[in-house]
Design an enzyme around this catalytic site. Structure first.
Site, mmCIF file in Angstrom:
data_model
loop_
_atom_site.group_PDB
_atom_site.id
_atom_site.type_symbol
_atom_site.label_atom_id
_atom_site.label_comp_id
_atom_site.label_asym_id
_atom_site.label_seq_id
_atom_site.Cartn_x
_atom_site.Cartn_y
_atom_site.Cartn_z
ATOM 1 N N PRO A 128 9.143 -5.390 -0.835
ATOM 2 C CA PRO A 128 7.782 -5.636 -1.350
ATOM 3 C C PRO A 128 6.854 -4.495 -0.978
ATOM 4 C CG PRO A 128 8.223 -7.018 0.560
ATOM 5 C CD PRO A 128 9.514 -6.318 0.221
ATOM 6 N N GLU A 129 6.079 -4.043 -1.928
ATOM 7 C CA GLU A 129 5.056 -3.048 -1.633
ATOM 8 C C GLU A 129 3.710 -3.763 -1.546
ATOM 9 O OE1 GLU A 129 5.194 0.863 -2.457
ATOM 10 O OE2 GLU A 129 7.146 0.927 -3.442
#
Ligand SMILES: [Zn+2]
Length: 295
Positions: free
Chosen positions: A2-3
């Protein structure tokens, strides 16, 4: 992995279930995630009320009513599932490209006073949770030395010029330096540089004049970074609404990329005609168009 936009989407998805609610009980199903969970973790959370749920870089922070902060990081594969009475389960910011959820990887379950249940599931267990005094949060080991928040108002051409002035490091490396800007990841840096027409190997210092003032391209880049992140958050939000009907394996940010992971495909700029190239910088892939992106 996840960014930042995915983490912000998770935060927005958790907020309705957690904000203002007490932890009626907490199930801790293993002693550790990436790191050991804090001592007496479940006991220290039980009965506490969540007074705020914020995000800093890729960390989620729940302020508790006893002055502690619950710090949560999703690592590579962490995700939350929200189950509230009378509504189908949702998985805010479902970015994790695997069909279904294996209950054996449900490691922490928060039972809230409302009857809602928030479950932390993490296959690879690179995520972690910590309890830190709220007052010392910024100087705690998680946040000390961390750069500015890219999705906030702080990010501007002036600030980019100040941070990058005199730096000969490649622009892409400087943008990924977490001590300067925190939480900006590879995908969104590639996208932002493409939209701004800036070459990833340009010197970072070229955003500033010799006097350290922002050039026009510094203002443009600051604006585009925020746009790219905000669009991704918005995309996560729309997927969140659709999620009850989906299987969670959509890979939904992918189709929005203009350059990332498109090596050998035609550049999307009308009339450009060049193919997207890939180069490796600091061990990570950079995707760019050599015609559209200038030094
Ligand atoms: Zn092009």
């Amino acid at each position: 992995m996840p960014e930042l936009p995915e983490v912000e989407t998770v935060r927005r998805g958790l907020e309705p279930a957690m904000l203002g609610e007490r932890f009626a009980s907490v199930e801790q199903r293993r002693p550790d995630l990436r790191f050991p969970l804090p001592e007496r973790f479940a006991e220290r959370l039980t009965g506490r009320r969540v007074e705020a749920l914020s995000r800093r870089a890729k960390y989620l922070i729940a302020d508790l009513d006893d002055g502690q902060a619950l710090v949560m990081h999703l690592g590579m594969s962490g995700r939350f599932v929200v189950e509230a009475p009378g509504t189908p389960p949702t998985e805010p910011g479902a970015y994790y490209n695997e069909i279904g959820r294996h209950l054996v990887h449900d490691h922490v379950v928060f039972h809230l006073g409302s009857g809602a249940r928030v479950t932390y599931n993490d296959v690879r267990r690179f995520g972690f949770m910590d309890l830190v005094p709220r007052a010392g949060l910024e100087s705690s080991r998680h946040f000390a030395g961390m750069g500015i928040e890219p999705l906030g108002n702080e990010l501007s051409g002036e600030l980019l010029a100040k941070l990058f002035s005199g730096k000969i490091a490649p622009l892409k490396a400087a943008l990924l330096d977490q001590r300067l800007i925190a939480g900006l990841g590879n995908i969104y840096v590639c996208e932002a540089l493409f939209r701004a027409g800036l070459h990833p190997e340009a010197e970072a210092g070229s955003l500033a004049t010799p006097a350290g003032k922002p050039r026009e391209k510094a203002r443009l880049l600051a604006q585009i970074i925020r746009e790219v992140l905000e669009e991704a958050v918005a995309a996560g939000g729309s997927t969140l609404r659709d999620f009850a009907h989906a299987d969670g394996s959509l890979g939904y940010f992918q189709h929005r990329f203009r350059v990332y992971d498109r090596e050998g495909e035609p550049c999307v700029t009308p009339g450009c005609g060049h193919l997207v190239k890939r180069l490796v910088q600091s061990g990570r892939s950079t995707f760019y168009c050599e015609r559209c992106q200038r030094r």
